[in-house]
Design an enzyme around this catalytic site. Structure first.
Site, PDB file in Angstrom:
ATOM      1  N   ARG A 102       7.339  -4.829  -6.610  1.00 63.16           N
ATOM      2  CA  ARG A 102       7.989  -6.009  -6.151  1.00 63.16           C
ATOM      3  C   ARG A 102       8.620  -6.521  -7.212  1.00 63.16           C
ATOM      4  O   ARG A 102       9.673  -7.178  -7.325  1.00 63.16           O
ATOM      5  CB  ARG A 102       7.014  -7.003  -5.461  1.00 63.16           C
ATOM      6  CG  ARG A 102       7.714  -8.379  -5.179  1.00 63.16           C
ATOM      7  CD  ARG A 102       8.693  -8.327  -4.098  1.00 63.16           C
ATOM      8  NE  ARG A 102       8.227  -7.514  -2.862  1.00 63.16           N
ATOM      9  CZ  ARG A 102       8.899  -7.419  -1.701  1.00 63.16           C
ATOM     10  NH1 ARG A 102      10.189  -7.774  -1.863  1.00 63.16           N
ATOM     11  NH2 ARG A 102       8.523  -6.664  -0.751  1.00 63.16           N
ATOM     12  N   SER A 342      -1.621  -8.445  -3.880  1.00 60.10           N
ATOM     13  CA  SER A 342      -1.525  -7.534  -2.780  1.00 60.10           C
ATOM     14  C   SER A 342      -0.348  -7.136  -2.226  1.00 60.10           C
ATOM     15  O   SER A 342       0.210  -6.386  -3.066  1.00 60.10           O
ATOM     16  CB  SER A 342      -2.336  -8.652  -1.754  1.00 60.10           C
ATOM     17  OG  SER A 342      -2.895  -7.650  -0.877  1.00 60.10           O
ATOM     18  N   HIS A 344       2.606  -7.696  -0.714  1.00 58.81           N
ATOM     19  CA  HIS A 344       3.888  -7.919  -0.996  1.00 58.81           C
ATOM     20  C   HIS A 344       4.073  -7.713  -2.494  1.00 58.81           C
ATOM     21  O   HIS A 344       5.138  -7.012  -2.831  1.00 58.81           O
ATOM     22  CB  HIS A 344       4.096  -9.413  -0.769  1.00 58.81           C
ATOM     23  CG  HIS A 344       5.633  -9.739  -0.658  1.00 58.81           C
ATOM     24  ND1 HIS A 344       6.095 -10.345  -1.691  1.00 58.81           N
ATOM     25  CD2 HIS A 344       6.534  -9.484   0.424  1.00 58.81           C
ATOM     26  CE1 HIS A 344       7.326 -10.562  -1.167  1.00 58.81           C
ATOM     27  NE2 HIS A 344       7.791  -9.937  -0.126  1.00 58.81           N
ATOM     28  N   CYS A 345       3.096  -7.919  -3.394  1.00 60.14           N
ATOM     29  CA  CYS A 345       3.333  -7.586  -4.732  1.00 60.14           C
ATOM     30  C   CYS A 345       3.643  -6.137  -5.118  1.00 60.14           C
ATOM     31  O   CYS A 345       4.341  -5.831  -6.250  1.00 60.14           O
ATOM     32  CB  CYS A 345       2.146  -8.088  -5.699  1.00 60.14           C
ATOM     33  SG  CYS A 345       1.757  -9.828  -5.596  1.00 60.14           S
ATOM     34  N   LEU A 346       3.019  -5.296  -4.059  1.00 61.01           N
ATOM     35  CA  LEU A 346       3.013  -3.937  -4.429  1.00 61.01           C
ATOM     36  C   LEU A 346       4.082  -3.014  -3.755  1.00 61.01           C
ATOM     37  O   LEU A 346       4.459  -1.933  -3.716  1.00 61.01           O
ATOM     38  CB  LEU A 346       1.620  -3.328  -3.978  1.00 61.01           C
ATOM     39  CG  LEU A 346       0.480  -3.613  -4.683  1.00 61.01           C
ATOM     40  CD1 LEU A 346      -0.773  -3.083  -3.914  1.00 61.01           C
ATOM     41  CD2 LEU A 346       0.361  -2.974  -5.987  1.00 61.01           C
TER      42      LEU A 346
END
Length: 353
Positions: A102, A342, A344-346
């Site tokens: 992200r 989590s 969304h960050c990935l």
């Protein structure tokens, strides 16, 4: 093609950043491999990622995965074959320093030219969240690798910007936080109006909405995707802490107050929906940034991180009401959140054209 900031800005050429719920041609991730990001607890992480990829592929979404070398490619292939979903995956030998696509991946924009919809990538400066975690030389190269793979133009955003620090409704309104974008460890040479201008010019925004701080334990200095997300053109979902004694209570209440004062381009208030926090998630005496706001919106599913808390069910029910045309898929993020991020960050979505 790469812009230098001296050429006509992308927005002036009709480019704009779509909302996450608009159709994707793929979801792009960088497979986790840096054990120091999950010290002493890396072993469960590939299993969680396999479950996440399985949910996306089974819903019909193509998943593109960056891997650092041939050995990792074989390990990922083996895991996804065993899960029965390798047919829906494309592996790319694009080495990374860490997994947070992200933030180090390209941010995509689209435009309509005549009867044709076009895709382009934007590449921003990246310094691993204010220089916290070096090195980041490989991560810096990912946006141009993604653009080259897709054979699309690449525009340069002339400032430090992580994808997790912004969220858009797809209609020219962008959410962010003062704690992150105005932090001296990002762009100390730029004023708030200058930062806003760069967001408008490169991503096609007309309105920038500023919240204050992010949640406790967030090492990104207040990324918006841990606290507040657009879930519709005029609907905003935000997390609240229900315990007045919790250290997140005050700052989330202040953000909620700001949200209620915001107006869209027609002067109308937004529809604000609240979702609870999961309660403190602590590991080795460290408060982790566990939040239901870090969900990822796929074409047919919404992947929701859960934390073995009674509020998991409430969060899933709220998201299901907000996305009736998608299936909410709760996925245990108890081990994953030790890496301080989590789903969304990935991820980084690639808009369909």
């Amino acid at each position: 093609m790469t812009t230098t900031g001296k050429e006509e800005a992308p927005a002036a050429q009709g480019w704009r950043m779509p909302a996450e719920w608009e159709p994707h041609q793929a979801t792009w991730i960088s497979w986790p491999h840096k054990e120091a990001s999950w010290p002493g607890k890396f072993e469960p992480v590939p299993e969680v990622m396999t479950a996440f990829v399985r949910a996306l592929v089974q819903s019909g979404e193509l998943v593109r995965i960056n891997v650092v070398d041939v050995a990792m490619a074989e390990d990922v292939r083996r895991r996804l074959v065993a899960a029965g979903v390798f047919h829906g995956v494309r592996l790319h030998l694009f080495p990374t320093n860490d997994a947070w696509c992200r933030d180090h991946g390209a941010i995509f924009v689209t435009r309509t030219a005549g009867q044709k919809r076009e895709l382009a990538a934007t590449r921003w400066g990246y310094n691993a969240w204010g220089g916290k975690y070096g090195p980041w030389d490989l991560d810096e190269q990912i946006p141009q690798r993604m653009a080259a793979e897709l054979q699309v133009p690449l525009f340069r955003g002339v400032m430090i910007l992580e994808g997790g620090s912004i969220d858009t409704n797809g209609e020219g309104i962008l959410l962010t936080t003062e704690q992150c974008l105005l932090n001296i460890n990002r762009n100390p040479q730029f004023s708030r109006p200058e930062i806003e201008r760069r967001l408008r010019d490169t991503l096609g925004m007309h309105t920038i909405l500023w919240l204050g701080e992010g949640i406790v334990g967030d090492d990104t200095d207040g990324h918006i995707d841990d606290i507040t997300r657009f879930v519709g053109p005029r609907t905003i979902l935000t997390v609240v802490e229900e315990d007045p004694l919790d250290e997140n209570y005050r700052l989330l209440q202040e953000n909620l107050h700001r949200l209620r004062t915001f107006r869209d381009a027609e002067g109308r208030p937004f529809d604000i929906v609240t979702i609870p926090m999961p309660g403190p998630v602590v590991y080795e005496d460290q408060r982790l940034p566990a939040s239901y706001a870090n969900f990822y919106i796929g074409n047919r599913i919404v992947a929701l991180p859960t934390y073995r808390h009674p509020n998991d069910r409430r969060a899933a029910e709220t998201l299901q009401r907000l996305f009736p045309d998608r299936r909410v898929v709760p996925i245990d993020s108890w081990d994953l959140i030790w890496g301080l991020g989590s789903f969304h960050c990935l991820t980084q979505q690639v808009p369909a054209v």
